[in-house]
Design an enzyme around this catalytic site. Structure first.
Site, PDB file in Angstrom:
ATOM      1  CB  THR A 123      -0.907  -0.007   1.255  1.00 28.37           C
ATOM      2  OG1 THR A 123      -1.493   1.275   1.435  1.00 28.37           O
ATOM      3  CG2 THR A 123      -0.137  -0.343   2.528  1.00 28.37           C
ATOM      4  CG  ASP A 124      -1.279   4.954  -0.791  1.00 31.36           C
ATOM      5  OD1 ASP A 124      -1.727   4.303   0.170  1.00 31.36           O
ATOM      6  OD2 ASP A 124      -1.955   5.808  -1.412  1.00 31.36           O
ATOM      7  CD  GLU A 125      -3.006   3.706   4.926  1.00 32.95           C
ATOM      8  OE1 GLU A 125      -2.595   3.612   6.097  1.00 32.95           O
ATOM      9  OE2 GLU A 125      -4.190   3.797   4.640  1.00 32.95           O
ATOM     10  CE1 TYR A 147      -3.244  -2.489   6.142  1.00 32.91           C
ATOM     11  CE2 TYR A 147      -3.110  -0.142   5.604  1.00 32.91           C
ATOM     12  CZ  TYR A 147      -3.206  -1.466   5.201  1.00 32.91           C
ATOM     13  OH  TYR A 147      -3.261  -1.771   3.863  1.00 32.91           O
ATOM     14  CE  LYS A 151      -0.224  -4.467   3.240  1.00 29.61           C
ATOM     15  NZ  LYS A 151      -0.673  -5.784   2.701  1.00 29.61           N
TER      16      LYS A 151
HETATM   17  P1  NAD Z   1      -9.917  -6.864   2.910  1.00 25.26           P
HETATM   18  O1  NAD Z   1      -9.762  -6.517   4.350  1.00 25.26           O
HETATM   19  O2  NAD Z   1     -11.185  -6.517   2.205  1.00 25.26           O
HETATM   20  O3  NAD Z   1      -9.715  -8.438   2.715  1.00 25.26           O
HETATM   21  C1  NAD Z   1      -8.722  -9.147   3.377  1.00 25.26           C
HETATM   22  C2  NAD Z   1      -8.961 -10.636   3.168  1.00 25.26           C
HETATM   23  O4  NAD Z   1      -7.901 -11.358   3.807  1.00 25.26           O
HETATM   24  C3  NAD Z   1     -10.266 -11.151   3.768  1.00 25.26           C
HETATM   25  O5  NAD Z   1     -10.929 -11.994   2.877  1.00 25.26           O
HETATM   26  C4  NAD Z   1      -9.821 -11.918   5.005  1.00 25.26           C
HETATM   27  O6  NAD Z   1     -10.683 -12.988   5.361  1.00 25.26           O
HETATM   28  C5  NAD Z   1      -8.450 -12.429   4.566  1.00 25.26           C
HETATM   29  N1  NAD Z   1      -7.546 -12.727   5.670  1.00 25.26           N
HETATM   30  C6  NAD Z   1      -7.288 -11.949   6.765  1.00 25.26           C
HETATM   31  N2  NAD Z   1      -6.416 -12.570   7.595  1.00 25.26           N
HETATM   32  C7  NAD Z   1      -6.090 -13.756   6.992  1.00 25.26           C
HETATM   33  C8  NAD Z   1      -5.229 -14.823   7.332  1.00 25.26           C
HETATM   34  N3  NAD Z   1      -4.513 -14.813   8.469  1.00 25.26           N
HETATM   35  N4  NAD Z   1      -5.129 -15.873   6.484  1.00 25.26           N
HETATM   36  C9  NAD Z   1      -5.857 -15.902   5.338  1.00 25.26           C
HETATM   37  N5  NAD Z   1      -6.705 -14.932   4.970  1.00 25.26           N
HETATM   38  C10 NAD Z   1      -6.816 -13.855   5.781  1.00 25.26           C
HETATM   39  O7  NAD Z   1      -8.677  -6.214   2.177  1.00 25.26           O
HETATM   40  P2  NAD Z   1      -8.581  -5.567   0.711  1.00 25.26           P
HETATM   41  O8  NAD Z   1      -9.086  -4.181   0.771  1.00 25.26           O
HETATM   42  O9  NAD Z   1      -9.126  -6.523  -0.274  1.00 25.26           O
HETATM   43  O10 NAD Z   1      -6.999  -5.469   0.553  1.00 25.26           O
HETATM   44  C11 NAD Z   1      -6.255  -6.542  -0.004  1.00 25.26           C
HETATM   45  C12 NAD Z   1      -4.777  -6.213   0.101  1.00 25.26           C
HETATM   46  O11 NAD Z   1      -4.498  -4.995  -0.565  1.00 25.26           O
HETATM   47  C13 NAD Z   1      -4.306  -6.000   1.548  1.00 25.26           C
HETATM   48  O12 NAD Z   1      -3.035  -6.591   1.671  1.00 25.26           O
HETATM   49  C14 NAD Z   1      -4.221  -4.492   1.693  1.00 25.26           C
HETATM   50  O13 NAD Z   1      -3.226  -4.129   2.631  1.00 25.26           O
HETATM   51  C15 NAD Z   1      -3.853  -4.074   0.296  1.00 25.26           C
HETATM   52  N6  NAD Z   1      -4.296  -2.737  -0.104  1.00 25.26           N
HETATM   53  C16 NAD Z   1      -5.600  -2.379   0.006  1.00 25.26           C
HETATM   54  C17 NAD Z   1      -6.020  -1.116  -0.427  1.00 25.26           C
HETATM   55  C18 NAD Z   1      -7.453  -0.676  -0.330  1.00 25.26           C
HETATM   56  O14 NAD Z   1      -7.727   0.503  -0.583  1.00 25.26           O
HETATM   57  N7  NAD Z   1      -8.394  -1.552  -0.012  1.00 25.26           N
HETATM   58  C19 NAD Z   1      -5.081  -0.213  -0.957  1.00 25.26           C
HETATM   59  C20 NAD Z   1      -3.739  -0.627  -1.034  1.00 25.26           C
HETATM   60  C21 NAD Z   1      -3.372  -1.885  -0.622  1.00 25.26           C
HETATM   61  O1  TDX Z   2     -15.607   7.209   8.858  1.00 31.50           O
HETATM   62  C1  TDX Z   2     -14.634   7.656   8.229  1.00 31.50           C
HETATM   63  N1  TDX Z   2     -14.502   9.022   8.116  1.00 31.50           N
HETATM   64  C2  TDX Z   2     -13.468   9.611   7.461  1.00 31.50           C
HETATM   65  O2  TDX Z   2     -13.396  10.845   7.375  1.00 31.50           O
HETATM   66  C3  TDX Z   2     -13.629   6.815   7.632  1.00 31.50           C
HETATM   67  C4  TDX Z   2     -13.717   5.323   7.742  1.00 31.50           C
HETATM   68  C5  TDX Z   2     -12.587   7.432   6.990  1.00 31.50           C
HETATM   69  N2  TDX Z   2     -12.488   8.775   6.903  1.00 31.50           N
HETATM   70  C6  TDX Z   2     -11.337   9.360   6.189  1.00 31.50           C
HETATM   71  C7  TDX Z   2      -9.989   8.860   6.667  1.00 31.50           C
HETATM   72  C8  TDX Z   2      -9.150   8.895   5.414  1.00 31.50           C
HETATM   73  O3  TDX Z   2      -8.591  10.197   5.257  1.00 31.50           O
HETATM   74  O4  TDX Z   2     -11.424   8.951   4.837  1.00 31.50           O
HETATM   75  C9  TDX Z   2     -10.130   8.639   4.292  1.00 31.50           C
HETATM   76  C10 TDX Z   2     -10.123   7.201   3.814  1.00 31.50           C
HETATM   77  O5  TDX Z   2     -10.236   6.374   4.951  1.00 31.50           O
HETATM   78  P1  TDX Z   2     -10.259   4.761   4.830  1.00 31.50           P
HETATM   79  O6  TDX Z   2     -11.330   4.366   3.873  1.00 31.50           O
HETATM   80  O7  TDX Z   2     -10.283   4.206   6.200  1.00 31.50           O
HETATM   81  O8  TDX Z   2      -8.882   4.483   4.075  1.00 31.50           O
HETATM   82  P2  TDX Z   2      -7.350   4.819   4.462  1.00 31.50           P
HETATM   83  O9  TDX Z   2      -7.182   5.026   5.897  1.00 31.50           O
HETATM   84  O10 TDX Z   2      -6.903   5.920   3.530  1.00 31.50           O
HETATM   85  O11 TDX Z   2      -6.657   3.429   4.047  1.00 31.50           O
HETATM   86  C11 TDX Z   2      -7.038   2.748   2.823  1.00 31.50           C
HETATM   87  O12 TDX Z   2      -6.103   2.950   1.802  1.00 31.50           O
HETATM   88  C12 TDX Z   2      -4.869   2.292   1.913  1.00 31.50           C
HETATM   89  C13 TDX Z   2      -7.264   1.252   3.060  1.00 31.50           C
HETATM   90  O13 TDX Z   2      -8.146   1.078   4.148  1.00 31.50           O
HETATM   91  C14 TDX Z   2      -5.970   0.525   3.302  1.00 31.50           C
HETATM   92  O14 TDX Z   2      -6.209  -0.878   3.373  1.00 31.50           O
HETATM   93  C15 TDX Z   2      -5.029   0.816   2.161  1.00 31.50           C
HETATM   94  O15 TDX Z   2      -3.797   0.247   2.421  1.00 31.50           O
END
Ligand code: NAD
Ligand code: TDX
Length: 333
Positions: A123-125, A147, A151
């Site tokens: 992730t960019d985070e 988190y 990562k």
């Molecule tokens: P998510 O939380 O929706 O899904 C995570 C999945 O992993 C779930 O199905 C969960 O059951 C499974 N899981 C959790 N712990 C596990 C374990 N110990 N063994 C096997 N499975 C397990 O996450 P997402 O949003 O689909 O993100 C997927 C990946 O991409 C993550 O690694 C996240 O860090 C990364 N990512 C997400 C975003 C975003 O905006 N959602 C952005 C950048 C990177």
């Molecule tokens: O209730 C809310 N109110 C609010 O203002 C929530 C849940 C979020 N926010 C703000 C916080 C952030 O600035 O919105 C922005 C986005 O929040 P999230 O959806 O929680 O995402 P973020 O914290 O940016 O992280 C996401 O992007 C990077 C994903 O959850 C991560 O899994 C990914 O790695």
């Protein structure tokens, strides 16, 4: 090609599995998922009957189960993670286990079984916040919340397996994804579904934090490209190129739903809230990728999906999510 996808029942994983099965008739996928609160087999209903797809209910921290699932695959793609920042602030235990120990377990299996490719979905985070400009892949990780720290720890371990063991690893670091099937704890689905229920939209702090939004299917295409054409040992940023302040995003969602701005509720800021994320994406663009979807159109499509799929999100919001939400937002209001 036979792929092992972990965390394939979450948000991004199912989109990636669908992308692969549709695009490559000769590929097969094994999906190992623990089915935590974020895992949902409903997200895979359309692929579950495909003979090229197999689901294994398992934990990536368990070495024997991982080795068993990984035997004979051509690549491992690790999507599995605890992924929500706010939950990591409430408690980081599971983040350390899955995001760090789980990654280690997969790397060890890949090393032992000599798997030809390993892709870490990151992730960019991990770079932390940036006021101006954009992070290149060479920027040192500077995570700010539990988190992103786990990562970043995983990324460092993955890179170390390249340097030390020459395990052919690749890392993708994408910006914020959005689209159908995203668990409604994340801001876009939370705000869409709250608005549909005429409930307040809890906007953190001054609402001016900036995120770079990426439509989930564009991320899947980029991960696929890195899998096939990426250089082992390298990191690839994947950004949507659409920076939006949270307040602007919130108003856009309300407008798309025809709901009033009076639903916006200013709440106490997230501790350690990163102000802005931004990625320099020259490297992935040089491989031949760019986002294929316009942000406004993809957001409208996402809003429509949640409007038409109440049967998907209503049970989630009245289940595990309810207690989490009460804990998370009652304190902040
Ligand atoms: P998510 O939380 O929706 O899904 C995570 C999945 O992993 C779930 O199905 C969960 O059951 C499974 N899981 C959790 N712990 C596990 C374990 N110990 N063994 C096997 N499975 C397990 O996450 P997402 O949003 O689909 O993100 C997927 C990946 O991409 C993550 O690694 C996240 O860090 C990364 N990512 C997400 C975003 C975003 O905006 N959602 C952005 C950048 C990177
Ligand atoms: O209730 C809310 N109110 C609010 O203002 C929530 C849940 C979020 N926010 C703000 C916080 C952030 O600035 O919105 C922005 C986005 O929040 P999230 O959806 O929680 O995402 P973020 O914290 O940016 O992280 C996401 O992007 C990077 C994903 O959850 C991560 O899994 C990914 O790695």
């Amino acid at each position: 090609m036979k792929l092992l996808v972990t965390g394939g029942a979450g948000f991004i994983g199912p989109h990636f599995i669908r992308h692969v099965l549709q695009k490559y008739p000769t590929y097969s996928v094994v999906n190992v998922d623990k089915l935590t609160y974020a895992g949902n087999l409903e997200n895979l209903r359309d692929v579950e009957a495909d003979p090229r797809y197999r689901f294994v209910h398992g934990d990536i921290c368990e070495a024997a189960a991982v080795r068993e699932a990984a035997r004979g695959v051509d690549a491992i793609l690790n999507f599995a993670a605890e992924s929500h920042v706010d939950r990591s602030i409430l408690g980081a235990d599971e983040f350390l286990k899955t995001d760090v120990v789980g990654t280690f377990t997969l790397l060890e299996a890949a090393r032992e079984l000599k798997i030809p490719r390993y892709v870490q979905v990151s992730t960019d985070e991990v770079y932390g916040s940036i006021d101006r400009g954009a992070f290149r892949e060479s920027a040192p990780p500077k995570p700010t919340n539990p988190y992103s720290a786990t990562k970043a720890g995983a990324d460092l371990l993955v890179s170390a397996y390249w340097t030390t063991h020459r395990l052919p690893v690749l890392i993708t670091r994408s910006s914020n994804n959005f689209g159908p099937n995203q668990y409604p704890e994340k801001v876009i689905p939370l705000f869409i579904t709250n608005a549909l229920e005429d409930r307040p939209l809890p906007l953190y702090g001054d609402g001016k934090n900036v995120r770079d939004w990426l439509y989930v299917v564009d991320n899947c295409a980029a991960i696929d490209l890195v899998l096939r054409a990426g250089v082992p040992g390298e990191i690839y940023n994947i950004g949507g190129g659409t920076e939006v302040e949270n307040i602007v995003l919130t108003r856009q969602i309300l407008r798309l739903l025809g709901k009033p701005e009076s639903l916006i509720q200013r709440v106490t800021d997230r501790p350690g809230h990163d102000r802005r994320y931004a990625l320099d994406c020259h490297k992935i663009r040089a491989l031949g990728w760019k986002p294929g979807h316009d942000f406004g159109a993809a957001l409208a499509e996402t809003v429509r999906w949640y409007r038409e799929h109440e049967a998907w999100w209503r049970p989630i919001k009245s289940g595990e999510f309810k207690a989490y939400y009460a804990r998370q937002y009652v304190d902040r209001a």
